[in-house]
Design an enzyme around this catalytic site. Sequence first.
Site, short mmCIF file in Angstrom:
data_model
loop_
_atom_site.label_atom_id
_atom_site.label_comp_id
_atom_site.label_asym_id
_atom_site.label_seq_id
_atom_site.Cartn_x
_atom_site.Cartn_y
_atom_site.Cartn_z
N ARG A 134 -70.95 -5.41 70.23
CA ARG A 134 -71.55 -4.35 70.38
C ARG A 134 -70.99 -3.27 71.09
O ARG A 134 -70.27 -2.82 72.27
CB ARG A 134 -72.52 -3.96 70.61
CG ARG A 134 -73.79 -5.29 70.31
CD ARG A 134 -74.53 -4.84 68.52
NE ARG A 134 -74.95 -5.39 68.32
CZ ARG A 134 -74.55 -6.17 67.23
NH1 ARG A 134 -73.20 -6.43 67.11
NH2 ARG A 134 -75.94 -7.45 66.30
N HIS A 191 -67.57 -1.90 61.05
CA HIS A 191 -68.98 -2.48 61.64
C HIS A 191 -68.84 -3.99 60.13
O HIS A 191 -70.27 -3.81 60.34
CB HIS A 191 -70.09 -1.78 61.42
CG HIS A 191 -70.89 -3.31 62.57
ND1 HIS A 191 -71.42 -2.77 64.01
CD2 HIS A 191 -71.23 -4.45 62.87
CE1 HIS A 191 -72.34 -3.69 64.41
NE2 HIS A 191 -71.99 -4.75 63.83
#
Length: 310
Positions: free
Chosen positions: A225, A273
């Site tokens: 993350r 992502h």
Amino acid sequence: MKTTFLYKSDPARGRLWADVFRRRAPDIDFRIWPDIGDPAQVRFLAAWEPPDDLAARFPNLKVLFSSGAGVDQFDFTALPAELPVVRMVEPGIVRGMVEYVTHAVLGLHRDMPQYRRQQQEGLWKPLPVRTARERRVGVLGLGSLGQAVLEQLVALGFDCAGWSRSRHEVAGVQCHAGAGELPAFLARTDILVCLLPLTDSTRGFLDARLFSQLPEGAGLVHVGRGPQLVDADLLAALESGRIGDAVLDVTDPEPLPREHAFWRHPRVQLTPHIASMTQPLSAAEVVLDNLERFEAGEPMLGLVDRARGY
């Protein structure tokens, strides 16, 4: 009372979920937000970002499912304390992550970033080739994704190690656990892969102190993350040569501002992502399997331990 399963995420994916529910569980009233029907009948909710005031809005809600692999987007303080939260664990997510990390590790292993830079300079210069068994890969995070990635890397012949907060055993992998074993893990890692969940303890985890414990010129693959990485510390490590090249699929924020240094840095490869995405058909099947476990009083796969945050 009729049971409603409410889906609050991408509507196009939701329609694919609906097809699976109609086939496997026709007695469940599957609805896609904002068509919620009778709120009192909503017993199950799948969402990436759940609506506010869950307890008041859906008084009979029994389980909250994350529509993706992560749960760090949930504000647990705003969720009913007794409400089970389940993260998505499905084959499509695992396969996608294995593909992405394998590609990134192989690229760093075979010096592809350097060859791209040489191509831009018009430079034809072969570099020494090391075998996979001579390259030490370390994976931070030994959950389902980390273990699947390591299985593939071991099969390719890499010298693999893993680290997590708690002790694990993975075939063919030297496993480390806890803060006390982190320095030894880092010292033997030529390519570092971050697959840690985002928690209070992993926020800012990839910082100058961690980078300083890696071998000179180590590679970084960050697929955890964004907030786990201290951007300024990575830039400094790239400048000093402590980090040779970095592959980043996650950033903070997403997307990065146009002026951010990562966009144009010659030793940073950015992707938006996309390392791993939930596959809607298999995701719906996994959720239905979990519903059967729930109704039978059995543990659900991916049930979140709120104390750990994952």
